[in-house]
Design an enzyme around this catalytic site. Structure first.
Site, PDB file in Angstrom:
ATOM      1  N   CYS A  87       1.291   1.947   4.151  1.00  0.00           N
ATOM      2  CA  CYS A  87       1.049   2.953   3.107  1.00  0.00           C
ATOM      3  C   CYS A  87       0.035   3.996   3.584  1.00  0.00           C
ATOM      4  O   CYS A  87      -1.005   3.648   4.152  1.00  0.00           O
ATOM      5  CB  CYS A  87       0.541   2.268   1.841  1.00  0.00           C
ATOM      6  SG  CYS A  87       0.279   3.412   0.476  1.00  0.00           S
ATOM      7  N   CYS A  91      -6.701   2.924  -0.062  1.00  0.00           N
ATOM      8  CA  CYS A  91      -7.332   2.057  -1.072  1.00  0.00           C
ATOM      9  C   CYS A  91      -8.087   0.913  -0.364  1.00  0.00           C
ATOM     10  O   CYS A  91      -7.464   0.130   0.379  1.00  0.00           O
ATOM     11  CB  CYS A  91      -6.285   1.498  -2.020  1.00  0.00           C
ATOM     12  SG  CYS A  91      -5.165   2.772  -2.637  1.00  0.00           S
ATOM     13  N   CYS A  94      -6.791  -2.828  -0.228  1.00  0.00           N
ATOM     14  CA  CYS A  94      -5.361  -3.142  -0.089  1.00  0.00           C
ATOM     15  C   CYS A  94      -4.936  -3.539   1.323  1.00  0.00           C
ATOM     16  O   CYS A  94      -5.203  -2.832   2.302  1.00  0.00           O
ATOM     17  CB  CYS A  94      -4.536  -1.962  -0.579  1.00  0.00           C
ATOM     18  SG  CYS A  94      -2.773  -2.353  -0.653  1.00  0.00           S
ATOM     19  N   CYS A 131       8.667  -7.190 -11.886  1.00  0.00           N
ATOM     20  CA  CYS A 131       7.897  -6.026 -11.433  1.00  0.00           C
ATOM     21  C   CYS A 131       8.147  -5.816  -9.941  1.00  0.00           C
ATOM     22  O   CYS A 131       7.939  -6.727  -9.136  1.00  0.00           O
ATOM     23  CB  CYS A 131       6.404  -6.257 -11.616  1.00  0.00           C
ATOM     24  SG  CYS A 131       5.942  -6.826 -13.243  1.00  0.00           S
ATOM     25  N   CYS A 162       9.832  -3.495 -14.479  1.00  0.00           N
ATOM     26  CA  CYS A 162       8.602  -2.743 -14.221  1.00  0.00           C
ATOM     27  C   CYS A 162       8.640  -2.305 -12.762  1.00  0.00           C
ATOM     28  O   CYS A 162       9.123  -3.046 -11.909  1.00  0.00           O
ATOM     29  CB  CYS A 162       7.378  -3.616 -14.486  1.00  0.00           C
ATOM     30  SG  CYS A 162       5.821  -2.764 -14.175  1.00  0.00           S
ATOM     31  N   CYS A 222       1.945   0.361 -17.910  1.00  0.00           N
ATOM     32  CA  CYS A 222       1.191  -0.822 -17.487  1.00  0.00           C
ATOM     33  C   CYS A 222       0.048  -0.280 -16.638  1.00  0.00           C
ATOM     34  O   CYS A 222       0.286   0.264 -15.555  1.00  0.00           O
ATOM     35  CB  CYS A 222       2.092  -1.746 -16.675  1.00  0.00           C
ATOM     36  SG  CYS A 222       1.203  -3.122 -15.890  1.00  0.00           S
ATOM     37  N   ARG A 294      -3.062  -8.745 -18.977  1.00  0.00           N
ATOM     38  CA  ARG A 294      -2.569  -9.680 -17.950  1.00  0.00           C
ATOM     39  C   ARG A 294      -3.693 -10.170 -17.049  1.00  0.00           C
ATOM     40  O   ARG A 294      -4.432  -9.372 -16.467  1.00  0.00           O
ATOM     41  CB  ARG A 294      -1.474  -9.035 -17.101  1.00  0.00           C
ATOM     42  CG  ARG A 294      -0.911 -10.029 -16.072  1.00  0.00           C
ATOM     43  CD  ARG A 294       0.296  -9.520 -15.324  1.00  0.00           C
ATOM     44  NE  ARG A 294       1.311  -9.059 -16.232  1.00  0.00           N
ATOM     45  CZ  ARG A 294       1.801  -7.808 -16.245  1.00  0.00           C
ATOM     46  NH1 ARG A 294       1.375  -6.933 -15.381  1.00  0.00           N
ATOM     47  NH2 ARG A 294       2.720  -7.470 -17.110  1.00  0.00           N
TER      48      ARG A 294
HETATM   49  N1  SAM Z   1       1.341   1.687  -4.256  1.00  0.00           N
HETATM   50  C1  SAM Z   1       1.348   1.537  -5.645  1.00  0.00           C
HETATM   51  C2  SAM Z   1       0.056   1.921  -6.290  1.00  0.00           C
HETATM   52  O1  SAM Z   1      -0.979   1.859  -5.677  1.00  0.00           O
HETATM   53  O2  SAM Z   1       0.098   2.273  -7.470  1.00  0.00           O
HETATM   54  C3  SAM Z   1       1.749   0.154  -6.120  1.00  0.00           C
HETATM   55  C4  SAM Z   1       1.266  -1.086  -5.462  1.00  0.00           C
HETATM   56  S1  SAM Z   1      -0.441  -1.474  -5.598  1.00  0.00           S
HETATM   57  C5  SAM Z   1      -0.556  -2.803  -4.488  1.00  0.00           C
HETATM   58  C6  SAM Z   1      -0.654  -2.140  -7.227  1.00  0.00           C
HETATM   59  C7  SAM Z   1      -2.036  -2.575  -7.637  1.00  0.00           C
HETATM   60  O3  SAM Z   1      -2.339  -3.844  -7.096  1.00  0.00           O
HETATM   61  C8  SAM Z   1      -3.226  -1.731  -7.237  1.00  0.00           C
HETATM   62  O4  SAM Z   1      -3.382  -0.599  -8.035  1.00  0.00           O
HETATM   63  C9  SAM Z   1      -4.370  -2.695  -7.430  1.00  0.00           C
HETATM   64  O5  SAM Z   1      -4.867  -2.595  -8.734  1.00  0.00           O
HETATM   65  C10 SAM Z   1      -3.725  -4.059  -7.198  1.00  0.00           C
HETATM   66  N2  SAM Z   1      -4.205  -4.666  -5.956  1.00  0.00           N
HETATM   67  C11 SAM Z   1      -3.840  -4.324  -4.706  1.00  0.00           C
HETATM   68  N3  SAM Z   1      -4.490  -5.063  -3.781  1.00  0.00           N
HETATM   69  C12 SAM Z   1      -5.313  -5.888  -4.479  1.00  0.00           C
HETATM   70  C13 SAM Z   1      -6.256  -6.883  -4.067  1.00  0.00           C
HETATM   71  N4  SAM Z   1      -6.516  -7.145  -2.811  1.00  0.00           N
HETATM   72  N5  SAM Z   1      -6.908  -7.550  -5.035  1.00  0.00           N
HETATM   73  C14 SAM Z   1      -6.659  -7.277  -6.337  1.00  0.00           C
HETATM   74  N6  SAM Z   1      -5.785  -6.348  -6.767  1.00  0.00           N
HETATM   75  C15 SAM Z   1      -5.119  -5.657  -5.838  1.00  0.00           C
HETATM   76 FE1  SF4 Z   2      -0.824   2.012  -0.986  1.00  0.00          FE
HETATM   77 FE2  SF4 Z   2      -1.998  -0.294  -1.468  1.00  0.00          FE
HETATM   78 FE3  SF4 Z   2      -3.094   1.947  -2.337  1.00  0.00          FE
HETATM   79 FE4  SF4 Z   2      -0.808   1.070  -3.474  1.00  0.00          FE
HETATM   80  S1  SF4 Z   2      -2.790   0.060  -3.513  1.00  0.00           S
HETATM   81  S2  SF4 Z   2      -1.307   3.139  -2.850  1.00  0.00           S
HETATM   82  S3  SF4 Z   2       0.159   0.119  -1.686  1.00  0.00           S
HETATM   83  S4  SF4 Z   2      -2.793   1.375  -0.190  1.00  0.00           S
END
Ligand code: SAM
Ligand code: SF4
Ligand code: DTB
Length: 395
Positions: A87, A91, A94, A131, A162, A222, A294
């Protein structure tokens, strides 16, 4: 144990005070039990709720919860990563960001048939919402046909759908709405003030814009966030304040506890006090009384007792299945064992006839809706009559 008497001041709110104790005029948090759905919360009110004595906070949250939901029903949602890793966003939490060395192998968008085969297994294991998540900044036009086919296929199995695909334009959102997508997940993740400490490749306002596009397309929202990213309590409150003051509350509010992923900037974030996590859930319940909250990522690191407290505080949905997107989740067998110990039931979908004058051209004639019920309040059911325990049982 001495019987708990009531004082005139707290009778109105159904609270109990020991006869010998000096009666508090009114517990500040109890004043919010009857607040209903509001969109004008002040920071001071939100902080007062979050900071309330723990027992008062839980009492208030559980009182709100049973007014709107059956307290013994929990929704089972299932996650699938339909496009993993690589990606372009950064973030800090992530595993899927190309900016971090998490060791995750990136893969292409899954074939529609494979997604549908996984969805069928989830439905057969009791999931009511499916989802699908993609590690994208935003979906590309060339991917939309496949994504639309996934929504239609999963929906045809009788589950709620979702998707979480990153940022959406109004046109993307309209296409997903036409495909019959029920929910779009797009988290604000943290407070506006803390956001840039976690993510720099997009702004908080970008998230709000996508949420508006989703809402305007008629898709349910959501939206929640992550706690335990080194933020202060004020940030957890700031996140909930933003969510609760949106023009409409998200129908689902995922509260994730950070899963620290090796190789990400947040791998060494200090572990969050579990009590602070429960406070976050309870505050969400009080400020967004009709939303499904949730208990999301991070449950493998939670004790059964902590999860039970979260359900008491108003959480009524979990992700079921042993994998989230890339990280571990409790085995479904251990979740079901916990449900049995707690007397909790998995919520079911029921078929509902829409109103005759429904003008959502993309909605089907009949559709499945989640039945999370609602429990009668002690005042409505008579209660046990003790006037202090808050139960709904006959004397
Ligand atoms: N890329 C899309 C986005 O960011 O909206 C969808 C996937 S993203 C992985 C969905 C959500 O998962 C993130 O917004 C975050 O809140 C949660 N998430 C991701 N990695 C996480 C982690 N290591 N621990 C807890 N929540 C996590
Ligand atoms: Fe990409 Fe992970 Fe951020 Fe979603 S949370 S935008 S998958 S880096
Ligand atoms: C949400 O708030 N939590 C889910 C879902 N929305 C998409 C994702 C949790 C991801 C946990 C880390 C992982 O599996 O990589």
């Amino acid at each position: 144990m001495a019987r708990l008497d009531q004082t005139p001041a707290n009778q109105a709110e159904g609270l109990a005070t020991p006869p010998s104790a000096a009666a508090p005029a009114a517990l500040p948090v109890a004043g919010f039990i009857n607040a209903g759905v509001r969109h004008d919360w002040t920071r001071e009110e939100a902080q007062t709720i979050y900071d309330a004595p723990f027992n008062d906070l839980l009492f208030a949250a559980q009182s709100v919860h049973r007014r709107h939901f059956d307290p013994n029903q929990v929704e089972l949602a299932r996650l699938l990563s339909i496009k993993t890793g690589g990606c372009p966003e950064d973030c800090g939490y992530c595993s899927q960001s190309a900016h971090h060395e998490s060791g995750l192998k990136a893969s292409k968008l899954m074939e529609v048939e494979r997604v549908l085969a996984e969805a069928r297994k989830a439905r057969d294991a009791g999931a009511t919402r499916y989802c699908m998540g993609a590690a994208w900044r935003n979906p590309k036009t060339r991917d939309m046909d496949a994504v639309v086919a996934m929504v239609q296929g999963v929906r045809a199995m009788g589950m709620e759908t979702c998707m979480t695909l990153g940022m959406l334009t109004p046109d993307d959102a309209a296409r997903l709405a036409d495909a019959g997508l029920d929910y779009y997940n797009h988290n604000i993740d943290t407070s506006p003030a803390y956001y840039s400490k976690v993510i720099t490749t997009r702004a908080f306002s970008d998230r709000l814009q996508t949420l508006e596009n989703v809402r305007n397309a008629g898709i349910k929202v959501c939206c929640g966030g992550i706690v335990g990213m080194g933020e202060e309590a004020e940030d957890r409150v700031g996140m909930l304040l933003t969510l609760a003051n949106l023009p409409a509350h998200p129908e689902s509010v995922p509260v994730n506890m950070l899963i620290p992923i090796p190789g990400t900037p947040l791998e060494n974030a200090p572990p969050l006090d579990p009590i602070a996590f429960v406070r976050t859930v309870a505050t969400a319940r009080i400020m967004m009384p009709e939303s499904v909250v949730r208990l999301s990522a991070g449950r493998t690191a939670m004790s059964d007792e902590m999860q039970a407290l979260c359900f008491f505080a108003g959480a009524n949905s979990i992700f079921a299945g042993d994998t989230l997107l890339t990280a571990d989740n409790p085995e479904q067998d251990s979740d079901m064992a916990l449900f049995r110990r707690l007397g909790v039931r998995a919520a079911r979908l029921t078929l509902e006839e829409p109103a005759q004058d429904c003008d959502h051209h993309h909605a089907p004639a009949r559709r499945d809706v989640l039945d999370l019920g609602s429990a009668p309040l002690p005042a409505e059911s008579g209660g046990c009559g003790c006037g202090s325990c808050g139960c709904g049982a006959a004397a």
